[in-house]
Motif scaffolding. Structure first.
Motif, short mmCIF file in Angstrom:
data_model
loop_
_atom_site.label_atom_id
_atom_site.label_comp_id
_atom_site.label_asym_id
_atom_site.label_seq_id
_atom_site.Cartn_x
_atom_site.Cartn_y
_atom_site.Cartn_z
N VAL A 7 0.84 -1.21 0.00
CA VAL A 7 0.00 0.00 0.00
C VAL A 7 0.87 1.25 0.00
CG1 VAL A 7 -1.69 1.31 1.34
CG2 VAL A 7 -1.97 -1.16 1.05
N ALA A 8 1.93 1.25 0.81
CA ALA A 8 2.85 2.39 0.82
C ALA A 8 3.50 2.55 -0.55
CB ALA A 8 3.91 2.21 1.91
N GLN A 10 2.20 1.73 -3.43
CA GLN A 10 1.19 2.32 -4.32
C GLN A 10 1.08 3.83 -4.10
OE1 GLN A 10 -1.73 0.77 -6.15
NE2 GLN A 10 -0.96 -1.31 -6.08
N PHE A 11 1.10 4.24 -2.83
CA PHE A 11 1.01 5.66 -2.50
C PHE A 11 2.16 6.43 -3.14
CE2 PHE A 11 2.34 9.23 0.12
CZ PHE A 11 1.19 10.00 0.13
N PHE A 77 -7.30 -1.05 0.76
CA PHE A 77 -6.53 0.07 1.29
C PHE A 77 -6.16 1.08 0.21
CE2 PHE A 77 -5.55 -3.28 4.50
CZ PHE A 77 -6.24 -2.69 5.54
N THR A 78 -5.90 0.61 -1.01
CA THR A 78 -5.53 1.57 -2.06
C THR A 78 -6.72 2.41 -2.50
OG1 THR A 78 -5.77 -0.14 -3.76
CG2 THR A 78 -3.55 0.29 -2.93
N MET A 81 -7.03 4.94 0.21
CA MET A 81 -5.93 5.89 0.10
C MET A 81 -6.20 6.86 -1.06
SD MET A 81 -1.90 5.08 -0.32
CE MET A 81 -2.25 3.97 -1.66
N PHE A 84 -8.83 9.38 0.30
CA PHE A 84 -8.40 10.32 1.34
C PHE A 84 -7.21 11.20 0.92
CE2 PHE A 84 -10.69 7.25 4.07
CZ PHE A 84 -11.58 8.14 4.64
N PHE A 85 -6.27 10.65 0.17
CA PHE A 85 -5.06 11.40 -0.14
C PHE A 85 -5.10 12.06 -1.52
CE2 PHE A 85 -3.54 8.37 3.06
CZ PHE A 85 -2.96 9.26 3.95
#
Length: 112
Positions: A7-8, A10-11, A77-78, A81, A84-85
């Motif tokens: 997930v990190a 992907q961010f 989670f993606t 994310m 939200f981001f």
């Protein structure tokens, strides 16, 4: 740990892609070269590497038939994310799809 690293990754890959800007046929080659110098993209690739290592270590302890489908939680989670981001919309059909993913992972992991 594997899921969180993915997930990190992907961010950071999304953040780096936004920094690169939109790829077109005329700038695609320069974008490929710029990947090596964009800190967010390097961080994203490193996170993916750490996620792969964590997944390998997980496979020494857990059945593949459990670990593999559990990785689908990355999708949940993606999407969150992205919402939200990166201010991405979550249409109702996507919510239903995410519900199916969660239900599927629970069914695969369910042990009597």
């Amino acid at each position: 740990m594997s899921i969180l690293s993915s997930v990190a990754g992907q961010f950071f890959l999304k953040a780096g892609a936004l920094r690169l800007g939109k790829a077109t046929p005329t700038n695609a080659l320069s974008h490929i070269f710029n990947i090596a110098t964009t800190p967010e993209l390097i961080a994203g690739l490193m996170c993916y590497g750490l996620g792969a290592i964590a997944y390998i270590l997980l496979l020494t302890r857990v059945k593949l038939s459990i670990a593999g489908p559990s990785i689908a939680l990355v999708y949940i989670f993606t999407v969150l994310m992205g919402y939200f981001f990166f201010k991405e919309a979550i249409p109702p059909t996507r919510v239903v799809g995410l519900g199916f993913i969660i239900g599927g992972v629970l069914l695969v992991m369910w042990q009597r």
